[in-house]
Design a protein around this motif. Structure first.
Motif, PDB file in Angstrom:
ATOM      1  N   ALA A 134       2.945  -1.626  18.386  1.00 51.63           N
ATOM      2  CA  ALA A 134       1.777  -2.065  17.773  1.00 51.63           C
ATOM      3  C   ALA A 134       1.627  -3.595  17.732  1.00 51.63           C
ATOM      4  CB  ALA A 134       1.330  -1.454  16.437  1.00 51.63           C
ATOM      5  N   GLY A 135       0.158  -4.112  18.332  1.00 53.12           N
ATOM      6  CA  GLY A 135       0.132  -5.375  18.463  1.00 53.12           C
ATOM      7  C   GLY A 135       0.275  -5.928  19.693  1.00 53.12           C
ATOM      8  N   GLY A 136       1.248  -5.081  20.779  1.00 53.67           N
ATOM      9  CA  GLY A 136       1.660  -5.615  21.942  1.00 53.67           C
ATOM     10  C   GLY A 136       0.434  -5.573  22.979  1.00 53.67           C
ATOM     11  N   SER A 137       0.737  -5.766  24.380  1.00 47.85           N
ATOM     12  CA  SER A 137      -0.384  -5.785  25.267  1.00 47.85           C
ATOM     13  C   SER A 137       0.207  -5.111  26.610  1.00 47.85           C
ATOM     14  CB  SER A 137      -0.783  -7.238  25.791  1.00 47.85           C
ATOM     15  OG  SER A 137      -1.046  -7.843  24.717  1.00 47.85           O
TER      16      SER A 137
ATOM     17  N   ASN B  80      -5.203  -5.582  24.736  1.00 50.31           N
ATOM     18  CA  ASN B  80      -4.375  -6.636  23.906  1.00 50.31           C
ATOM     19  C   ASN B  80      -4.503  -6.018  22.384  1.00 50.31           C
ATOM     20  OD1 ASN B  80      -4.030  -8.084  25.910  1.00 50.31           O
ATOM     21  ND2 ASN B  80      -5.894  -9.385  25.538  1.00 50.31           N
ATOM     22  N   ASN B  81      -3.600  -6.355  21.525  1.00 51.74           N
ATOM     23  CA  ASN B  81      -3.738  -6.080  20.321  1.00 51.74           C
ATOM     24  C   ASN B  81      -3.454  -4.421  20.094  1.00 51.74           C
ATOM     25  OD1 ASN B  81      -3.559  -6.049  17.419  1.00 51.74           O
ATOM     26  ND2 ASN B  81      -5.774  -6.383  17.195  1.00 51.74           N
ATOM     27  N   LEU B  82      -2.778  -3.671  20.969  1.00 57.41           N
ATOM     28  CA  LEU B  82      -2.590  -2.368  20.877  1.00 57.41           C
ATOM     29  C   LEU B  82      -2.561  -1.727  19.778  1.00 57.41           C
ATOM     30  CD1 LEU B  82      -0.994  -1.903  24.199  1.00 57.41           C
ATOM     31  CD2 LEU B  82      -3.189  -0.892  23.748  1.00 57.41           C
ATOM     32  N   LYS B  83      -3.005  -0.574  19.160  1.00 55.84           N
ATOM     33  CA  LYS B  83      -2.862   0.168  18.022  1.00 55.84           C
ATOM     34  C   LYS B  83      -2.438   1.715  18.363  1.00 55.84           C
ATOM     35  CE  LYS B  83      -6.967  -2.035  15.947  1.00 55.84           C
ATOM     36  NZ  LYS B  83      -8.401  -1.859  15.562  1.00 55.84           N
TER      37      LYS B  83
ATOM     38  N   THR C 169       1.719   4.839  25.402  1.00 54.96           N
ATOM     39  CA  THR C 169       2.366   5.062  23.997  1.00 54.96           C
ATOM     40  C   THR C 169       2.439   3.684  23.190  1.00 54.96           C
ATOM     41  OG1 THR C 169       3.368   7.049  24.978  1.00 54.96           O
ATOM     42  CG2 THR C 169       3.954   6.237  22.687  1.00 54.96           C
ATOM     43  N   VAL C 170       1.923   3.832  22.123  1.00 56.21           N
ATOM     44  CA  VAL C 170       1.731   2.691  21.131  1.00 56.21           C
ATOM     45  C   VAL C 170       2.477   3.071  19.833  1.00 56.21           C
ATOM     46  CG1 VAL C 170       0.764   0.890  20.026  1.00 56.21           C
ATOM     47  CG2 VAL C 170      -0.343   1.675  22.218  1.00 56.21           C
TER      48      VAL C 170
END
Length: 115
Positions: free
Chosen positions: A14-17, A83-86, A112-113
């Motif tokens: 989570a939060g990644g891109s 961006n800012n994946l949830k 997958t996040v």
């Protein structure tokens, strides 16, 4: 033969891109509106982002400000910068090409996040 080949999916915190790509062949790419859809387990497929042949864009509300769709007609490729994946972005992401007469789909790429 028309092919849409997605790539770039994977596992991210989570939060990644991630950046998804969809390479098209067999169509006059510049004449097609392109879209990214996603389908989570047990849910219907939904439109995430779209870009017209004239490069107008639209996004579903849940990804506005986080995702960016773009296209490179010279490379016959559409991109989705995420961006800012949830965790709720977890799904299979599909590329779609559509014009007045035809609609084509890619095979999908898993995103997958983890929380």
């Amino acid at each position: 033969q028309v092919q849409l080949v997605e790539s770039g999916g994977g596992l991210v915190q989570a939060g990644g891109s991630l950046r998804l790509s969809c390479a098209a062949s067999g169509i006059i790419f510049s004449m097609y509106d392109m879209g990214w859809y996603r389908q989570a387990p047990g849910k219907q497929r939904e439109l995430v982002a779209a870009i017209t042949s004239g490069s107008s864009t639209n996004y579903t509300d849940s990804v506005k400000g986080r995702f960016t769709i773009s296209r490179d007609n010279a490379k016959n490729t559409v991109y989705l910068q995420m961006n800012n994946l949830k965790p709720e972005d977890t799904a299979v992401y599909y590329c779609n090409a559509v014009n007045w007469a035809r609609s084509y789909w890619g095979q999908g790429t898993q995103v997958t996040v983890s929380s």
